[in-house]
Design a protein around this motif. Structure first.
Motif, mmCIF file in Angstrom:
data_model
loop_
_atom_site.group_PDB
_atom_site.id
_atom_site.type_symbol
_atom_site.label_atom_id
_atom_site.label_comp_id
_atom_site.label_asym_id
_atom_site.label_seq_id
_atom_site.Cartn_x
_atom_site.Cartn_y
_atom_site.Cartn_z
ATOM 1 N N UNK A 126 1.059 -1.341 -0.056
ATOM 2 C CA UNK A 126 -0.147 -0.148 -0.128
ATOM 3 C C UNK A 126 1.094 0.896 -0.238
ATOM 4 N N UNK A 127 0.599 1.818 -1.754
ATOM 5 C CA UNK A 127 1.873 2.909 -0.971
ATOM 6 C C UNK A 127 1.007 4.457 -0.384
ATOM 7 N N UNK A 128 2.668 4.956 1.217
ATOM 8 C CA UNK A 128 2.123 5.618 1.928
ATOM 9 C C UNK A 128 3.052 6.509 2.183
ATOM 10 N N UNK A 129 2.104 8.033 1.987
ATOM 11 C CA UNK A 129 3.670 8.567 1.519
ATOM 12 C C UNK A 129 3.633 9.959 2.816
ATOM 13 N N UNK A 130 4.831 9.957 3.268
ATOM 14 C CA UNK A 130 5.314 11.228 3.740
ATOM 15 C C UNK A 130 5.725 12.759 3.748
ATOM 16 N N UNK A 131 5.322 13.504 4.882
ATOM 17 C CA UNK A 131 6.638 14.723 4.249
ATOM 18 C C UNK A 131 7.460 15.026 4.291
ATOM 19 N N UNK A 132 8.405 15.334 3.982
ATOM 20 C CA UNK A 132 9.238 14.953 4.542
ATOM 21 C C UNK A 132 9.724 16.527 4.736
ATOM 22 N N UNK A 133 10.490 16.943 5.897
ATOM 23 C CA UNK A 133 10.468 18.240 6.145
ATOM 24 C C UNK A 133 11.964 18.688 6.267
ATOM 25 N N UNK A 134 12.377 19.923 6.517
ATOM 26 C CA UNK A 134 13.542 20.527 5.857
ATOM 27 C C UNK A 134 14.011 21.505 7.667
ATOM 28 N N UNK A 135 15.442 20.119 7.645
ATOM 29 C CA UNK A 135 15.947 20.758 9.350
ATOM 30 C C UNK A 135 16.891 21.304 9.225
ATOM 31 N N UNK A 136 17.973 21.188 7.297
ATOM 32 C CA UNK A 136 18.510 22.286 7.741
ATOM 33 C C UNK A 136 19.171 22.671 6.555
ATOM 34 N N UNK A 137 20.118 24.324 6.117
ATOM 35 C CA UNK A 137 21.256 24.356 5.140
ATOM 36 C C UNK A 137 22.033 24.310 5.487
ATOM 37 N N UNK A 138 22.951 23.395 3.879
ATOM 38 C CA UNK A 138 24.263 23.191 4.341
ATOM 39 C C UNK A 138 24.677 24.565 3.313
ATOM 40 N N UNK A 139 25.341 25.034 4.026
ATOM 41 C CA UNK A 139 25.600 26.798 3.313
ATOM 42 C C UNK A 139 26.725 26.207 2.325
ATOM 43 N N UNK A 140 27.290 26.740 1.243
ATOM 44 C CA UNK A 140 28.130 26.688 0.401
ATOM 45 C C UNK A 140 27.924 24.986 -0.478
ATOM 46 N N UNK A 141 26.942 24.749 -0.354
ATOM 47 C CA UNK A 141 26.906 23.666 -0.709
ATOM 48 C C UNK A 141 25.785 23.768 -2.310
ATOM 49 N N UNK A 142 24.974 24.629 -1.816
ATOM 50 C CA UNK A 142 23.683 24.453 -2.413
ATOM 51 C C UNK A 142 22.432 23.727 -2.456
ATOM 52 N N UNK A 143 23.046 22.362 -1.362
ATOM 53 C CA UNK A 143 21.591 22.227 -0.172
ATOM 54 C C UNK A 143 21.179 22.251 0.633
#
Ligand code: HEM
Ligand SMILES: *[C@@H]1O[C@H](CO)[C@@H](O)[C@H](O)[C@H]1NC(C)=O
Ligand SMILES: *[C@@H]1O[C@H](CO)[C@@H](O)[C@H](O)[C@H]1NC(C)=O
Ligand SMILES: *[C@@H]1O[C@H](CO)[C@@H](O)[C@H](O)[C@H]1NC(C)=O
Ligand SMILES: *[C@@H]1O[C@H](CO)[C@@H](O)[C@H](O)[C@H]1NC(C)=O
Ligand SMILES: *[C@@H]1O[C@H](CO)[C@@H](O)[C@H](O)[C@H]1NC(C)=O
Ligand SMILES: *[C@@H]1O[C@H](CO)[C@@H](O)[C@H](O)[C@H]1NC(C)=O
Ligand SMILES: *[C@@H]1O[C@H](CO)[C@@H](O)[C@H](O)[C@H]1NC(C)=O
Ligand SMILES: *[C@@H]1O[C@H](CO)[C@@H](O)[C@H](O)[C@H]1NC(C)=O
Length: 550
Positions: free
Chosen positions: A489-506
């Protein structure tokens, strides 16, 4: 630069044999093929899938609780009983795993069906249905028991029924007309019925435990299930059953048993005046060829709305376990493996080079990257006429501003030097939506009779994509009432942003997912799906097994 290596030559020959012009060239990845191809060909060794272990050697019994039984015969019989209720004209039934719901019927006597299905659940996944695994189980049985003389071409894509089907498995006390009609319903004429029964009854036997009216219950520690073998070689897929029938050897309980009513093999083998069984007795090769053809049809009998894939050939060069880790110093570490088919002609100095391309399609600074193998990175087949492979692993670091998009694989081997481009486009590797292997983990707990399976995940997401949703989708295994098989049964959960990796673009996103299931359950995987104004990106079918325990 390129001379055609012998493995490519073999592939070309194989493709030419399969069918005239209907085979589309394979390109990686392929959601319908890749998982099944791994189960089919990665038998033993590095990255083994292990289904074939159950029937290797042919007389293996994974469940050692009782003697006088073996998995190969049980898996093979399971596939036949799943198919035997098909009505090909109506397009109903076939190999659809409905057998799992039908184990309490008198026509399905014995423990074989639930024990087979239970074993098979470990190989179920969102991309390998129980029905496909049942077909693979039968294919491995006859492959192992014939040591590769009976190689059934495998097509995937079977779908699992969600409930029981009609009754109709042939039973030994039924008369010839009833059997003829049952096989006609399954799509086999009289000649084919004779062949199929002879091919079925060359391994295993009849168990007093299940059929005391046919064979006696014996008191023997070495045969607790009271099996009387169909022929003198119960663990060899050979023509003894036919030879011994023609010679009037009285061993086969369904041909010469004391109970005349249940001599169904006798009636069936004589249904054409004994012609086909005599030919099968005369020639081992004719027996194998007849079985290969009939068993392929048996396994490909599916409901009319199911579309099977092309025959799944071994993939010559196949990427595996590609991971990218974003580092804090503005780089990304790209690692992975390529699996290369062996044809027995490899030179000891073979060199494998990965030509890694940047996000814009240029060579990355560290390219080409030497991929290495070592002892223990080979995977072997359990029986003849199946391929072996060697894995090569690579790792490199690329500035995140350059990134990656695909790679080609160059193989220098003796006089040959071949570059594989996956049909021109390279083997894709995206760095937009990437699970972070070191900061993702799984947990398995047993709070009750069920297991609690947890995934704690960290994903790096490229900021320039401006996604507004990043989701984890788990095909959640769900138990069903009346069968040991599972559905997803495909079950989706939202992932939350926890951190910006400075200088990496991620940026890093985190989330977790837990579910309860009876027993340890099937192969667990997850998909990642991100969407935003610039589009949707998916990163599908990563196995939980690639991560450490939390
Ligand atoms: C009229 C058709 C058939 C009848 C009446 C029949 C009947 C039986 C019976 C009574 C057994 C003994 C099961 C046990 O004691 O555990 C048996 C075993 C077996 N049958 Fe059939 N069968 C038929 C056709 C087939 C076909 C077409 C196949 C496969 C192509 C097949 C594969 C097997 C296998 C592999 C076993 C051995 C099971 C073991 O040793 O665990 N049978 N069959
Ligand atoms: C059954 O079909 C095969 C072809 O698949 C044919 O050779 C054979 O003669 C047929 N047998 C009968 C009894 O019709
Ligand atoms: C023979 O088999 C039939 C059908 O299963 C059964 O009804 C009968 O009792 C059996 N006969 C003997 C002597 O076991
Ligand atoms: C087997 O028995 C049948 C029927 O009694 C007979 O016709 C045939 O010749 C016998 N076969 C052999 C090889 O003894
Ligand atoms: C950046 O960090 C990674 C991972 O720690 C390391 O492998 C790499 O050598 C570093 N690169 C530079 C340029 O410092
Ligand atoms: C695969 O490896 C096995 C075990 O080393 C060997 O016996 C077999 O010949 C190999 N097969 C091929 C096709 O290379
Ligand atoms: C399963 O495990 C998760 C994570 O450890 C936990 O939050 C959840 O309560 C557990 N569920 C059950 C029913 O034990
Ligand atoms: C097989 O397992 C199913 C599901 O648990 C159960 O309903 C069924 O009774 C079992 N069959 C046998 C013969 O034990
Ligand atoms: C990838 O996974 C998502 C979520 O499960 C699904 O909707 C999508 O169809 C999958 N795409 C492919 C190509 O498998």
């Amino acid at each position: 630069m390129t001379s055609i290596s012998s493995s490519w030559a073999i592939l070309i020959i194989v493709l030419a044999i399969i069918a005239n012009g209907v085979v589309a060239a394979y390109t990686w990845p392929d959601a319908q093929i890749d998982q099944l191809e791994s189960i089919l060909y990665q038998h033993s060794g590095y990255r083994q899938y292990g289904l074939a272990f159950g029937v290797s050697p042919c007389n293996n019994m994974a469940n050692a609780l009782e003697t006088g039984r073996d998995d190969s015969a049980e898996w093979f019989r399971t596939a036949y009983h799943d198919m035997a209720t098909a009505d090909v004209l109506a397009g109903i039934g076939g190999i659809d795993a409905s057998i799992g719901f039908e184990t309490d019927r008198p026509e399905n006597k014995g423990k074989a069906f639930n024990e087979s299905v239970s074993f098979f659940t470990a190989f179920q996944s969102a991309r390998s249905s129980m029905a496909d695994v049942i077909a693979l189980g039968a294919l491995f049985s006859v492959g192992s028991c014939s040591n590769g003389e009976v190689i059934i071409p495998f097509r995937g894509g079977r779908r699992d029924a969600l409930g029981s089907g009609p009754t109709g498995v042939p039973q030994p006390e039924e008369d010839l007309d009833t059997h003829t009609a049952a096989f006609a319903r399954q799509g086999f004429n009289v000649t084919e019925m004779i062949g199929l029964v002879a091919c079925g009854h060359t391994i295993g036997g009849v168990h007093g435990e299940n059929f005391p009216e046919i064979v006696p219950v014996v008191n023997d520690m070495n045969n607790q299930a009271s099996r009387q073998d169909f022929d003198g070689s119960f663990d060899n897929f050979d023509n003894s059953v036919a030879k011994q029938f023609v010679a009037n050897t009285t061993q086969n309980p369904l041909a010469f048993g004391h109970n005349e009513t249940t001599r169904s093999d006798f009636r069936i083998f004589n249904a054409d005046g004994g012609n086909l069984i005599r030919r099968m007795a005369e020639s081992q090769q004719f027996f194998w060829d007849t079985c290969t053809t009939l068993l392929e049809r048996m396994l490909n009998t599916v409901p009319k709305d199911v579309q099977l894939t092309d025959v799944i050939q071994p993939i010559q060069i196949k990427p595996n376990n590609l991971f990218i880790t974003v580092n804090s110093n503005g780089t990304e570490t790209v690692s992975g493996e390529v699996r290369i088919i062996e044809d027995g002609t490899t030179f000891s100095n073979r060199e494998v080079l990965i030509h890694l391309k940047s996000r814009t399609g240029e060579a990355v600074p560290s390219s080409p990257i030497l991929a290495r193998t070592q002892d223990g990175m080979q995977v072997y087949a359990f029986y003849n006429n199946m391929p072996n492979f060697t894995f090569y692993s690579f790792t490199t670091t690329v500035p995140t501003g350059i990134g990656v998009s695909s790679f080609d694989v160059q193989i220098k081997d003796g006089d040959t030097d071949t570059t594989s481009t996956n049909g021109g486009q390279g083997f894709p590797i995206q760095d937009v939506l990437i699970v972070q292997q070191a900061s993702t983990c799984t947990r398995l707990e047993f709070p009750s009779t069920k297991s609690n399976n947890t995934l704690e995940i960290t994903v790096a997401v490229r900021d320039d994509m401006e996604f507004d949703s990043v989701r984890l989708v788990v095909p959640k295994p769900v138990n069903m009432i009346g069968t040991l098989s599972l559905r997803f049964e495909p079950t989706a959960v939202d992932l939350g942003k926890v951190q910006t990796l400075d200088g990496t673009g991620y940026s890093l996103y985190k989330g977790s997912f837990s579910f309860l299931v009876d027993a340890v359950g099937p192969m667990k995987t997850f998909d990642l799906v991100a969407s935003g104004p610039k589009g949707v990106v998916q990163n599908n079918f990563t196995r939980w097994a690639e991560f450490n325990f939390c």
